[in-house]
Design an enzyme around this catalytic site. Structure first.
Site, mmCIF file in Angstrom:
data_model
loop_
_atom_site.group_PDB
_atom_site.id
_atom_site.type_symbol
_atom_site.label_atom_id
_atom_site.label_comp_id
_atom_site.label_asym_id
_atom_site.label_seq_id
_atom_site.Cartn_x
_atom_site.Cartn_y
_atom_site.Cartn_z
ATOM 1 N N GLY A 66 0.872 -1.169 0.000
ATOM 2 C CA GLY A 66 0.000 0.000 0.000
ATOM 3 C C GLY A 66 0.911 1.221 0.000
ATOM 4 O O GLY A 66 1.853 1.299 0.811
ATOM 5 N N ALA A 67 0.640 2.145 -0.918
ATOM 6 C CA ALA A 67 1.593 3.230 -1.162
ATOM 7 C C ALA A 67 2.035 3.991 0.102
ATOM 8 O O ALA A 67 3.242 4.114 0.360
ATOM 9 C CB ALA A 67 1.011 4.174 -2.213
ATOM 10 N N ASP A 108 -1.453 4.751 -6.274
ATOM 11 C CA ASP A 108 -0.017 4.553 -6.025
ATOM 12 C C ASP A 108 0.817 5.698 -6.575
ATOM 13 O O ASP A 108 1.918 5.967 -6.088
ATOM 14 C CB ASP A 108 0.444 3.226 -6.611
HETATM 15 O O1 MRU Z 1 0.786 -4.059 -4.532
HETATM 16 P P1 MRU Z 1 0.157 -3.302 -3.395
HETATM 17 O O2 MRU Z 1 -0.676 -4.148 -2.505
HETATM 18 O O3 MRU Z 1 1.158 -2.461 -2.655
HETATM 19 O O4 MRU Z 1 -0.832 -2.293 -4.134
HETATM 20 C C1 MRU Z 1 -1.587 -1.404 -3.350
HETATM 21 C C2 MRU Z 1 -2.550 -0.604 -4.106
HETATM 22 O O5 MRU Z 1 -2.582 -0.598 -5.326
HETATM 23 C C3 MRU Z 1 -3.439 0.295 -3.313
HETATM 24 O O6 MRU Z 1 -4.711 0.387 -3.887
HETATM 25 C C4 MRU Z 1 -2.785 1.677 -3.300
HETATM 26 O O7 MRU Z 1 -1.482 1.595 -2.785
HETATM 27 C C5 MRU Z 1 -3.547 2.654 -2.544
HETATM 28 S S1 MRU Z 1 -3.265 2.405 -0.837
HETATM 29 C C6 MRU Z 1 -3.802 3.626 0.109
#
Ligand code: MRU
Length: 364
Positions: free
Chosen positions: A65-66, A255
């Site tokens: 998650g970003a 992201d």
């Molecule tokens: O591969 P991940 O699980 O890190 O991807 C996360 C996402 O795409 C989320 O939707 C994004 O980071 C938004 S989190 C607030």
């Protein structure tokens, strides 16, 4: 920022935090984070005080998650240098640069990672006059501040996002943009938590989110823990659900957001945006300003991570495809700005034309 709402007594534990050995000083310390690869079957906390383990945790999605990745990276620099024998602030700053360069190789798409690392690197370079001990403490306290600021930004996003919810609404979400993806509360899920706290009834459809099932494993778990009505669907059911059931809005995180509003988010988000348009359902993106990258003019400039084939062919142990099959595994896609009804950050709401409205909220 708007006044902070009191959110429901969330039973979701803290995603990531800094634990120090002494009350007076942050250094030496360690990072405590939920191992998200084990959810929903086991709630296990990792305690990490080694930069290689931080890199590994980011790469393997133990933390993901970003915003959470950005926090982990900042704390990762703090653990990387806390035992340094550097004799001057200048020498320690060089070690900080080495650690930031290393952590920057972990994942390419979420800009929060680079945003956090650049902030720490600039801080170290601007404070070389400090003693190594003072600089170590400053880096750890900034990493903790990045975590706390993220929690505050998510709360503010939740409050601004309330504008797009009404009592009785049903929201569809993709991936996990909740508490687990941030310091607390989440981005796309923050308005839902805030609405529930205000006594509103909100229902959620969570896309399972192939290949790594962040929707099934994380969003469904987190919303269930918080006592919110959530229904899990496979990704390929979203069109049917939009047609048959009443979905009032789609809420997703991000992201990286380019200057024109094109948005990178978990693979599948673009498809959901197209479906939302076809069904005349508003599609909202929620993200803190640390997710905006105004150095990129448009979404096609955003680097898209490709993940190992095994995450598709045998994601959770069992082999589900013929051996040796050719696989393409992009982890993110780009939703064009024209499919986005509004972008909500902690400073407010930006609506198309984003090339004009975003710069008012975000510094380039
Ligand atoms: O591969 P991940 O699980 O890190 O991807 C996360 C996402 O795409 C989320 O939707 C994004 O980071 C938004 S989190 C607030």
């Amino acid at each position: 920022m708007p006044q902070l709402p009191t959110l429901p007594n969330m039973s979701v534990p803290k995603t990531i935090e800094w634990i120090s050995q002494s009350r007076k000083r942050l250094v030496p310390g360690r990072i405590r984070m939920i191992d998200q690869t084990l959810l929903p079957n086991k709630l296990v906390f990792l305690e990490i005080a080694d930069v290689k383990k931080v890199w590994h945790a980011i790469k393997t999605l133990q933390v993901r998650g970003a915003p959470a990745i950005g926090i982990a990276a900042a704390m990762g620099v703090a653990v990387a240098v806390q035992n340094s024998k550097a004799k001057s602030g200048m020498q320690l700053a060089r070690e900080v640069c080495k650690a930031t360069d290393y952590l920057a190789t972990s994942r390419p798409t979420a800009v929060n990672l680079f945003w956090a690392l650049n902030r720490i690197k600039k801080l170290a370079n601007a404070n070389t006059r400090l003693s190594p001990a003072e600089l170590k403490e400053l880096i750890a306290s900034t990493a903790v501040a990045i975590r706390d600021e993220d929690a505050a930004m998510c709360r503010a996003i939740g409050q601004y996002g309330l504008k797009f919810l009404k009592d009785g609404y049903t929201v569809l979400t993709h991936c996990n943009a909740g508490s687990l993806a941030t310091a607390e509360y989440g981005t796309a899920l923050a308005p839902i938590y805030t609405a529930i706290e205000r006594g509103m009834k909100i229902r959620v459809y969570a896309d399972e989110t192939r290949p790594l099932l962040q929707g099934a494993r994380l969003t469904a778990w987190e919303l269930q823990q918080a006592g919110i009505e959530v229904t899990l669907i496979c990704d390929n059911m979203a069109a049917h659900v939009m047609k048959q059931r009443h979905v009032n809005a789609v809420f997703v995180g991000a992201d990286r957001i380019a200057a024109n509003g094109d948005t990178a988010n978990k693979i599948g988000t673009y498809g959901v945006a197209l479906l939302a348009k076809a069904h005349k359902i508003p599609f909202y993106v929620f993200a803190p300003t640390s997710t905006f990258d105004l150095s990129l003019k448009k979404g096609s400039e955003i680097p898209i991570e490709e993940r190992p084939a095994g995450e598709i062919t045998k994601g959770f142990g069992k082999c589900i495809a013929p051996k040796g099959i050719k696989v393409y595994a992009p982890a993110f896609d780009i939703t064009p700005a024209e499919l986005i009804t509004a972008i909500v950050c902690e400073k407010g709401i930006a609506k198309p034309d984003f090339s004009k409205s975003l710069p008012g909220y975000v510094q380039a």
